[in-house]
Design an enzyme around this catalytic site. Structure first.
Site, short mmCIF file in Angstrom:
data_model
loop_
_atom_site.label_atom_id
_atom_site.label_comp_id
_atom_site.label_asym_id
_atom_site.label_seq_id
_atom_site.Cartn_x
_atom_site.Cartn_y
_atom_site.Cartn_z
N HIS A 195 0.74 -1.21 0.00
CA HIS A 195 0.00 0.00 0.00
C HIS A 195 0.81 1.32 0.00
O HIS A 195 0.62 2.16 -0.86
CB HIS A 195 -0.84 -0.17 1.25
CG HIS A 195 -1.60 0.95 1.57
ND1 HIS A 195 -2.76 1.20 0.91
CD2 HIS A 195 -1.35 1.95 2.39
CE1 HIS A 195 -3.20 2.30 1.39
NE2 HIS A 195 -2.38 2.78 2.29
N GLU A 231 -0.35 -14.98 -12.56
CA GLU A 231 0.05 -14.57 -11.21
C GLU A 231 0.73 -15.72 -10.46
O GLU A 231 1.21 -15.53 -9.36
CB GLU A 231 -1.19 -14.14 -10.40
CG GLU A 231 -1.83 -12.88 -10.95
CD GLU A 231 -3.03 -12.46 -10.14
OE1 GLU A 231 -2.95 -11.41 -9.49
OE2 GLU A 231 -4.04 -13.18 -10.17
N ASP A 255 1.50 -10.59 -7.32
CA ASP A 255 1.30 -11.97 -6.87
C ASP A 255 2.33 -12.90 -7.48
O ASP A 255 2.80 -13.82 -6.81
CB ASP A 255 -0.13 -12.43 -7.20
CG ASP A 255 -1.10 -11.94 -6.15
OD1 ASP A 255 -0.76 -12.04 -4.95
OD2 ASP A 255 -2.17 -11.43 -6.51
N CYS A 267 0.28 -5.73 -15.36
CA CYS A 267 -0.55 -4.77 -14.61
C CYS A 267 -0.20 -4.74 -13.13
O CYS A 267 -0.90 -4.15 -12.33
CB CYS A 267 -2.04 -5.07 -14.81
SG CYS A 267 -2.52 -6.68 -14.20
C1 PEP Z 1 -0.96 -8.40 -9.15
O1 PEP Z 1 -1.01 -9.40 -8.43
O2 PEP Z 1 0.10 -7.95 -9.65
C2 PEP Z 1 -2.19 -7.66 -9.49
C3 PEP Z 1 -2.20 -6.71 -10.39
O3 PEP Z 1 -3.29 -7.98 -8.76
P1 PEP Z 1 -3.56 -7.43 -7.27
O4 PEP Z 1 -2.46 -6.49 -6.94
O5 PEP Z 1 -4.91 -6.83 -7.30
O6 PEP Z 1 -3.49 -8.71 -6.50
MG MG Z 2 -2.94 -10.19 -7.93
#
Ligand code: PEP
Ligand code: MG
Length: 565
Positions: free
Chosen positions: A188, A413, A437, A490
């Site tokens: 965060h 992931e 992840d 992403c």
């Molecule tokens: C990730 O795991 O990189 C992702 C984009 O999903 P989140 O951060 O929502 O788990």
């Molecule tokens: Mg994720």
């Protein structure tokens, strides 16, 4: 001189005095009774006055806060004088002779518990209630106001970690750098620092012990804090202060040779989508739909969901939008999907897997996405999170076919999905790599644990290799099927300008990130050709540690220094 080392999450070099986040307000003793010199009525008046003072202070802070901070502070200020909260506290004082600070504590806690039972994790109101509880207790007992300190001069904020409410109210004109003893590069505080373009170091053990007012040098490229800046440090900070200003993003991600690398935004709802559109993001590369479900105790209707999705689509008419189906579980549980306690929630029933335990929710969500897409001319792509096998990808693709959603994808992931990308892309049209992840599962390191921040770093050579495997699998699948299979990233990795170059060099087609990070990423991509990006990727991949991979890539990108990134 004392040196503290952590993980730099947004580059910069600054010198300034440290201000520590004040100690959190502790719980007043359970048996604290009303002072015999005060009547219940007088104590009740004191509670009301303290609540009003807190409200006024929050509104005053809202005046000086950033746009997002304003909204958070205003909503928190309303909570301070919430009638149910004050009534609950006054009842305890008048009927049971409880001391006012204890009464507010108890009333707010029970109020928060009720909210928690109703809503998902981190339901915004619960955070607000805890914040208000601490502020009113501080006001009643004469303790320093909790939250981000204020000062007449800019300062380096030191903290264990920041709460969401704190981060939203942070004013980047006052705070010149962030240093925390906990937190990880994908968590965060790091996401916030990148969004604000604020030099930041996380997981720097010991920084909470630095005395207030101590002047420190913060070098977040190196992840180092020094308590006695040297002449060299001063020179570096001055150079950073005189860096070339970062231009606003002009709406198209391009490399020096003209190659288009679309830069998309990660959003959670219509509001964040509008903000991203204002920053000229080329579309949405990740709509985290679970954000729209937080606070719901039951599944929202198809109509309600469709309205939420439509508000995002409307912000990007005619543009590319990737909707991710619910990623509930682990650190984002939803009460109607995650019904059982799990020993290892990150390895549990999360993401696509919730369709096995609570069938129906995903199908209805797809109907809602379809419904929203019908009233929109955005180019809607849909993907599922937390996929580990080819048959999961096939099953998801079939679900999308059934509702008539045309462009189908899954997230990469898990290492399983990365090594099987070719087979998976035989079933779907695109993949998006969730490096947050993918890093935690490749390195077997919980992404929320500050103690493992050095492992939880997307620069880890093993993670870079997972990305390479995914791109290679996509290439083979494109050849085998005669159709281009797209690979996006992403996760937070895409928001790190140097790492973004490596990703493009590895062959990733598009990048999606916190909209605030796009301008920096675009500026650095502009400085390299595709060929150069490939060379940088080869160099980074041949290193044996995350630190060396990062240093190798940075050494080949002089523009980072010019822009102070
Ligand atoms: C990730 O795991 O990189 C992702 C984009 O999903 P989140 O951060 O929502 O788990
Ligand atoms: Mg994720």
């Amino acid at each position: 001189m004392t040196t503290y080392k952590g993980v730099g999450v947004y580059a910069g070099r600054v010198i300034g005095p440290v201000l520590q986040m004040p100690e959190p307000i502790g719980e007043p003793a359970a048996n604290l009774k009303l002072n015999p010199n005060e009547t219940g009525e007088q104590a009740a008046e004191r509670i009301k006055a303290a609540a009003e003072a807190v409200k006024a202070d929050l509104l005053d802070r809202a005046e000086h806060a950033s746009r997002d901070g304003k909204a958070v502070l205003k909503s928190t200020s309303q909570m301070a004088t919430d009638r149910a909260l004050l009534k609950g506290a006054i009842k305890l004082v008048e009927n049971q002779g409880v001391a006012p600070e204890r009464a507010i504590w108890e009333a707010a806690t029970s109020f928060a518990d009720q909210m928690q039972a109703l809503g998902g994790y981190m339901a915004e109101r619960v955070t607000d209630i805890y914040d208000v509880r601490a502020r009113i207790v501080a006001e009643l007992t004469g303790q320093p106001t909790p939250g981000i300190p204020t000062s007449d001069e800019p300062f380096v904020l030191a903290a264990i970690d920041l709460a969401p409410a704190d981060t939203a109210t942070l004013n980047p004109e006052q705070v010149i750098a962030l240093i925390t003893s906990d937190g990880g590069p994908q968590a965060h505080t790091a996401i916030l620092a990148r969004g604000l373009g604020l030099p930041a170091i996380v997981a720097a053990k010991g920084v909470t012990e630095i005395e207030n007012g101590t002047v420190v040098y913060v070098d977040s490229n190196e992840g180092v804090v020094n308590t006695e800046p040297t002449d060299e440090d001063r020179e570096a900070a001055e150079k950073y202060a005189n860096r070339k200003p970062l231009a606003d993003f002009d709406g198209e991600g391009v490399l020096a040779d003209g190659t288009h690398v679309p830069l998309y935004a990660n959003v959670g709802d219509g509001k964040s989508a509008e903000k991203a559109a204002g920053l000229k993001a080329e579309g949405v590369g990740l709509l985290r739909t679970e954000f729209g479900f937080l606070g719901y105790d039951a599944e929202p209707s198809v109509e309600t969901q469709a309205e939420t999705y439509k508000s995002v689509f409307d912000a990007f008419p005619g543009k590319h939008i990737v909707v991710r189906t619910l990623d509930a579980g682990a650190d984002k549980p939803l009460p109607f999907l995650n019904t059982k306690e799990e020993e290892n929630p990150a390895l549990g029933v999360r993401g696509f897997r919730t369709d096995w335990t609570v069938p129906g929710v995903l199908t209805r969500q797809l109907e809602a996405i379809k419904k929203a897409s019908e009233g929109s001319d955005a180019d809607i792509w849909v993907m599922a999170p937390m996929i580990s096998t080819t048959s999961e990808a096939r099953n998801f693709a079939n679900m999308l076919k059934e509702v008539g959603l045309e462009t189908r994808g899954v997230m990469v992931e898990t290492p399983a999905a990365a090594v099987n990308a070719e087979a998976i892309l035989g079933e779907v049209d695109f993949v998006s790599i969730g490096t947050n992840d993918l890093t935690q599962y490749t390195m077997a390191a919980d992404r929320l644990l500050g103690d493992l921040a050095h492992l939880n770093n997307p620069w880890q050579p093993a993670v870079l290799k997972m990305i390479k495997l995914t791109v290679e699998g996509a290439r083979r699948a494109s050849t085998a099927t005669g159709t281009k299979k797209y690979v996006s990233v992403c996760g937070e990795a895409a928001a790190d300008p140097a790492l973004a170059v490596v990703l493009v060099g590895l062959g990733v087609d598009t990048l999606s990130m916190n909209a605030g990070a796009i301008a920096a990423v675009s500026a650095v991509l502009k400085s390299v050709t595709k060929e150069k990006a490939q060379q940088i990727a080869v160099e980074a991949l041949s290193q044996i540690s995350s630190a060396e991979a990062k240093a190798a890539a940075r050494d080949m990108l002089p523009v980072l220094d010019e822009l102070g990134l």
